[in-house]
Design a protein around this motif. Structure first.
Motif, PDB file in Angstrom:
ATOM      1  N   ASN A  51       0.844  -1.194   0.000  1.00 18.84           N
ATOM      2  CA  ASN A  51       0.000   0.000   0.000  1.00 18.84           C
ATOM      3  C   ASN A  51       0.876   1.240   0.000  1.00 18.84           C
ATOM      4  O   ASN A  51       1.874   1.307   0.710  1.00 18.84           O
ATOM      5  CB  ASN A  51      -0.922   0.024   1.225  1.00 18.84           C
ATOM      6  N   SER A  52       0.504   2.193  -0.799  1.00 19.49           N
ATOM      7  CA  SER A  52       1.251   3.451  -0.806  1.00 19.49           C
ATOM      8  C   SER A  52       0.357   4.543  -0.247  1.00 19.49           C
ATOM      9  O   SER A  52      -0.870   4.451  -0.297  1.00 19.49           O
ATOM     10  CB  SER A  52       1.700   3.812  -2.223  1.00 19.49           C
ATOM     11  N   PHE A  53       0.978   5.533   0.294  1.00 19.55           N
ATOM     12  CA  PHE A  53       0.253   6.639   0.885  1.00 19.55           C
ATOM     13  C   PHE A  53       0.569   7.882   0.069  1.00 19.55           C
ATOM     14  O   PHE A  53       1.718   8.299  -0.016  1.00 19.55           O
ATOM     15  CB  PHE A  53       0.646   6.807   2.357  1.00 19.55           C
ATOM     16  N   ASN A  54      -0.454   8.411  -0.557  1.00 14.35           N
ATOM     17  CA  ASN A  54      -0.275   9.554  -1.443  1.00 14.35           C
ATOM     18  C   ASN A  54       0.275  10.750  -0.697  1.00 14.35           C
ATOM     19  O   ASN A  54       0.004  10.944   0.491  1.00 14.35           O
ATOM     20  CB  ASN A  54      -1.605   9.923  -2.100  1.00 14.35           C
ATOM     21  N   ASN A  55       1.027  11.528  -1.409  1.00 13.45           N
ATOM     22  CA  ASN A  55       1.560  12.795  -0.905  1.00 13.45           C
ATOM     23  C   ASN A  55       2.559  12.642   0.225  1.00 13.45           C
ATOM     24  O   ASN A  55       2.840  13.599   0.922  1.00 13.45           O
ATOM     25  CB  ASN A  55       0.426  13.735  -0.474  1.00 13.45           C
ATOM     26  N   GLU A  56       3.062  11.439   0.462  1.00 11.07           N
ATOM     27  CA  GLU A  56       4.089  11.237   1.470  1.00 11.07           C
ATOM     28  C   GLU A  56       5.354  10.718   0.815  1.00 11.07           C
ATOM     29  O   GLU A  56       5.298   9.984  -0.163  1.00 11.07           O
ATOM     30  CB  GLU A  56       3.647  10.227   2.534  1.00 11.07           C
ATOM     31  N   LEU A  57       6.456  11.101   1.383  1.00 16.65           N
ATOM     32  CA  LEU A  57       7.743  10.595   0.942  1.00 16.65           C
ATOM     33  C   LEU A  57       8.263   9.699   2.056  1.00 16.65           C
ATOM     34  O   LEU A  57       8.405  10.131   3.199  1.00 16.65           O
ATOM     35  CB  LEU A  57       8.703  11.752   0.682  1.00 16.65           C
ATOM     36  N   LEU A  58       8.502   8.439   1.735  1.00 18.25           N
ATOM     37  CA  LEU A  58       8.940   7.459   2.708  1.00 18.25           C
ATOM     38  C   LEU A  58      10.455   7.300   2.620  1.00 18.25           C
ATOM     39  O   LEU A  58      11.008   7.112   1.536  1.00 18.25           O
ATOM     40  CB  LEU A  58       8.263   6.114   2.430  1.00 18.25           C
ATOM     41  N   TYR A  59      11.097   7.404   3.770  1.00 18.90           N
ATOM     42  CA  TYR A  59      12.535   7.162   3.882  1.00 18.90           C
ATOM     43  C   TYR A  59      12.746   5.878   4.659  1.00 18.90           C
ATOM     44  O   TYR A  59      12.049   5.628   5.650  1.00 18.90           O
ATOM     45  CB  TYR A  59      13.226   8.289   4.657  1.00 18.90           C
ATOM     46  N   VAL A  60      13.714   5.077   4.235  1.00 28.05           N
ATOM     47  CA  VAL A  60      14.146   3.937   5.033  1.00 28.05           C
ATOM     48  C   VAL A  60      15.434   4.347   5.738  1.00 28.05           C
ATOM     49  O   VAL A  60      16.226   5.123   5.209  1.00 28.05           O
ATOM     50  CB  VAL A  60      14.352   2.657   4.199  1.00 28.05           C
ATOM     51  N   ILE A  61      15.598   3.840   6.932  1.00 30.96           N
ATOM     52  CA  ILE A  61      16.805   4.104   7.713  1.00 30.96           C
ATOM     53  C   ILE A  61      17.654   2.846   7.651  1.00 30.96           C
ATOM     54  O   ILE A  61      17.210   1.768   8.053  1.00 30.96           O
ATOM     55  CB  ILE A  61      16.466   4.443   9.179  1.00 30.96           C
ATOM     56  N   LYS A  62      18.842   2.996   7.103  1.00 33.42           N
ATOM     57  CA  LYS A  62      19.755   1.863   6.956  1.00 33.42           C
ATOM     58  C   LYS A  62      20.903   2.024   7.943  1.00 33.42           C
ATOM     59  O   LYS A  62      21.449   3.106   8.102  1.00 33.42           O
ATOM     60  CB  LYS A  62      20.334   1.807   5.542  1.00 33.42           C
ATOM     61  N   TYR A  63      21.237   0.920   8.593  1.00 32.44           N
ATOM     62  CA  TYR A  63      22.444   0.841   9.407  1.00 32.44           C
ATOM     63  C   TYR A  63      23.332  -0.189   8.732  1.00 32.44           C
ATOM     64  O   TYR A  63      22.987  -1.372   8.690  1.00 32.44           O
ATOM     65  CB  TYR A  63      22.138   0.433  10.842  1.00 32.44           C
ATOM     66  N   LYS A  64      24.394   0.296   8.144  1.00 31.11           N
ATOM     67  CA  LYS A  64      25.241  -0.539   7.288  1.00 31.11           C
ATOM     68  C   LYS A  64      24.357  -1.087   6.170  1.00 31.11           C
ATOM     69  O   LYS A  64      23.887  -0.316   5.348  1.00 31.11           O
ATOM     70  CB  LYS A  64      25.966  -1.600   8.097  1.00 31.11           C
ATOM     71  N   THR A  65      24.070  -2.373   6.137  1.00 29.95           N
ATOM     72  CA  THR A  65      23.223  -2.923   5.077  1.00 29.95           C
ATOM     73  C   THR A  65      21.810  -3.261   5.560  1.00 29.95           C
ATOM     74  O   THR A  65      20.971  -3.678   4.779  1.00 29.95           O
ATOM     75  CB  THR A  65      23.848  -4.210   4.490  1.00 29.95           C
ATOM     76  N   GLU A  66      21.556  -3.067   6.833  1.00 38.01           N
ATOM     77  CA  GLU A  66      20.294  -3.497   7.432  1.00 38.01           C
ATOM     78  C   GLU A  66      19.296  -2.335   7.545  1.00 38.01           C
ATOM     79  O   GLU A  66      19.650  -1.239   7.975  1.00 38.01           O
ATOM     80  CB  GLU A  66      20.589  -4.053   8.835  1.00 38.01           C
ATOM     81  N   THR A  67      18.049  -2.580   7.172  1.00 36.31           N
ATOM     82  CA  THR A  67      16.983  -1.598   7.363  1.00 36.31           C
ATOM     83  C   THR A  67      16.539  -1.679   8.813  1.00 36.31           C
ATOM     84  O   THR A  67      16.135  -2.746   9.286  1.00 36.31           O
ATOM     85  CB  THR A  67      15.796  -1.880   6.423  1.00 36.31           C
ATOM     86  N   ILE A  68      16.614  -0.549   9.516  1.00 40.33           N
ATOM     87  CA  ILE A  68      16.323  -0.552  10.955  1.00 40.33           C
ATOM     88  C   ILE A  68      15.174   0.378  11.328  1.00 40.33           C
ATOM     89  O   ILE A  68      14.801   0.465  12.484  1.00 40.33           O
ATOM     90  CB  ILE A  68      17.576  -0.189  11.769  1.00 40.33           C
ATOM     91  N   GLY A  69      14.616   1.065  10.340  1.00 43.96           N
ATOM     92  CA  GLY A  69      13.508   1.955  10.639  1.00 43.96           C
ATOM     93  C   GLY A  69      13.055   2.694   9.398  1.00 43.96           C
ATOM     94  O   GLY A  69      13.525   2.439   8.290  1.00 43.96           O
ATOM     95  N   PHE A  70      12.126   3.608   9.608  1.00 43.30           N
ATOM     96  CA  PHE A  70      11.608   4.412   8.512  1.00 43.30           C
ATOM     97  C   PHE A  70      11.019   5.699   9.073  1.00 43.30           C
ATOM     98  O   PHE A  70      10.771   5.819  10.276  1.00 43.30           O
ATOM     99  CB  PHE A  70      10.531   3.641   7.735  1.00 43.30           C
ATOM    100  N   PHE A  71      10.811   6.647   8.205  1.00 42.72           N
ATOM    101  CA  PHE A  71      10.001   7.816   8.543  1.00 42.72           C
ATOM    102  C   PHE A  71       9.378   8.348   7.274  1.00 42.72           C
ATOM    103  O   PHE A  71       9.859   8.106   6.174  1.00 42.72           O
ATOM    104  CB  PHE A  71      10.784   8.890   9.313  1.00 42.72           C
ATOM    105  N   CYS A  72       8.245   9.020   7.440  1.00 42.10           N
ATOM    106  CA  CYS A  72       7.504   9.581   6.313  1.00 42.10           C
ATOM    107  C   CYS A  72       7.325  11.074   6.538  1.00 42.10           C
ATOM    108  O   CYS A  72       7.059  11.516   7.660  1.00 42.10           O
ATOM    109  CB  CYS A  72       6.124   8.951   6.209  1.00 42.10           C
ATOM    110  N   ILE A  73       7.465  11.824   5.454  1.00 43.01           N
ATOM    111  CA  ILE A  73       7.248  13.264   5.531  1.00 43.01           C
ATOM    112  C   ILE A  73       6.275  13.677   4.432  1.00 43.01           C
ATOM    113  O   ILE A  73       6.113  12.985   3.429  1.00 43.01           O
ATOM    114  CB  ILE A  73       8.559  14.064   5.410  1.00 43.01           C
ATOM    115  N   ALA A  74       5.659  14.823   4.661  1.00 42.46           N
ATOM    116  CA  ALA A  74       4.741  15.387   3.677  1.00 42.46           C
ATOM    117  C   ALA A  74       4.679  16.890   3.878  1.00 42.46           C
ATOM    118  O   ALA A  74       5.001  17.409   4.946  1.00 42.46           O
ATOM    119  CB  ALA A  74       3.347  14.785   3.841  1.00 42.46           C
ATOM    120  N   SER A  75       4.273  17.566   2.858  1.00 41.64           N
ATOM    121  CA  SER A  75       4.000  18.993   2.951  1.00 41.64           C
ATOM    122  C   SER A  75       2.546  19.134   3.381  1.00 41.64           C
ATOM    123  O   SER A  75       1.670  18.463   2.833  1.00 41.64           O
ATOM    124  CB  SER A  75       4.223  19.632   1.583  1.00 41.64           C
ATOM    125  N   ALA A  76       2.301  19.961   4.367  1.00 40.80           N
ATOM    126  CA  ALA A  76       0.941  20.103   4.890  1.00 40.80           C
ATOM    127  C   ALA A  76       0.616  21.572   5.135  1.00 40.80           C
ATOM    128  O   ALA A  76       1.503  22.394   5.338  1.00 40.80           O
ATOM    129  CB  ALA A  76       0.804  19.321   6.194  1.00 40.80           C
TER     130      ALA A  76
END
Length: 175
Positions: A51-76
């Protein structure tokens, strides 16, 4: 998950999520007590399902090669309806407020307490400042638990709290 012996913040990268490149692993994003008042776990699981969420930009947080988190931003755009709060941003204004909204932040339980939240906030504030001429951002805004707002975001990072309910509040920082 790998064992974390010598965590090194220099090995952290924020990457714009691309479903063709990034494979999202299962992560434990709920609070250590099992609660999820901001619904981060279900939000992330929805992303994993495609599922995608319109109008949001999703970032993945990588530690070395491992994905350890995420955050989403949008203009509001938010209304200056903070009647219960003496708010310097809206004083003398009747117009709407432009915000860089951090809609979700999720860090795997194994990688908490290493200062990642601070770096996410610094990144988002820097992004808002860099985009201020284009987007006309006035604030960086996000929702969090009242206890984190009081103990961390307001005290350590000088965010202002907008009154919410018993558990959840909005916090903002003027750009």
């Amino acid at each position: 998950m790998t064992m974390i012996d010598n965590f090194n913040l220099d090995s952290i990268r924020f990457l714009v999520f691309d479903p063709k490149i990034h494979i999202l692993p299962k992560m434990q994003l709920k609070q250590s007590n099992g609660e999820d008042p901001l619904e981060v776990q279900s939000y992330y699981e929805s992303i994993i399902k495609g599922n995608s969420f319109n109008n949001e930009l999703l970032y993945v947080i990588k530690y070395k090669t491992e994905t350890i988190g995420f955050f989403c931003i949008a203009s509001a755009t938010v209304e200056p309806d903070f009647a219960n709060v003496d708010n310097p941003i809206t004083q003398g204004k009747n117009s709407l407020i432009r915000a860089l909204l951090i809609s979700k932040i999720g860090i795997d339980q194994n990688y908490r307490c290493f200062g990642l939240g601070k770096y996410i906030l610094q990144y988002c504030i820097g992004l808002a400042i860099n985009l201020k001429e284009i987007e006309k951002f006035d604030i960086v805004l996000f929702r969090t638990t009242k206890s984190l707002a009081q103990k961390i975001y307001c005290l350590k990072y000088n965010f202002k709290m907008i009154k919410g309910d018993e558990k959840l509040v909005w916090v903002y920082k003027k750009i």
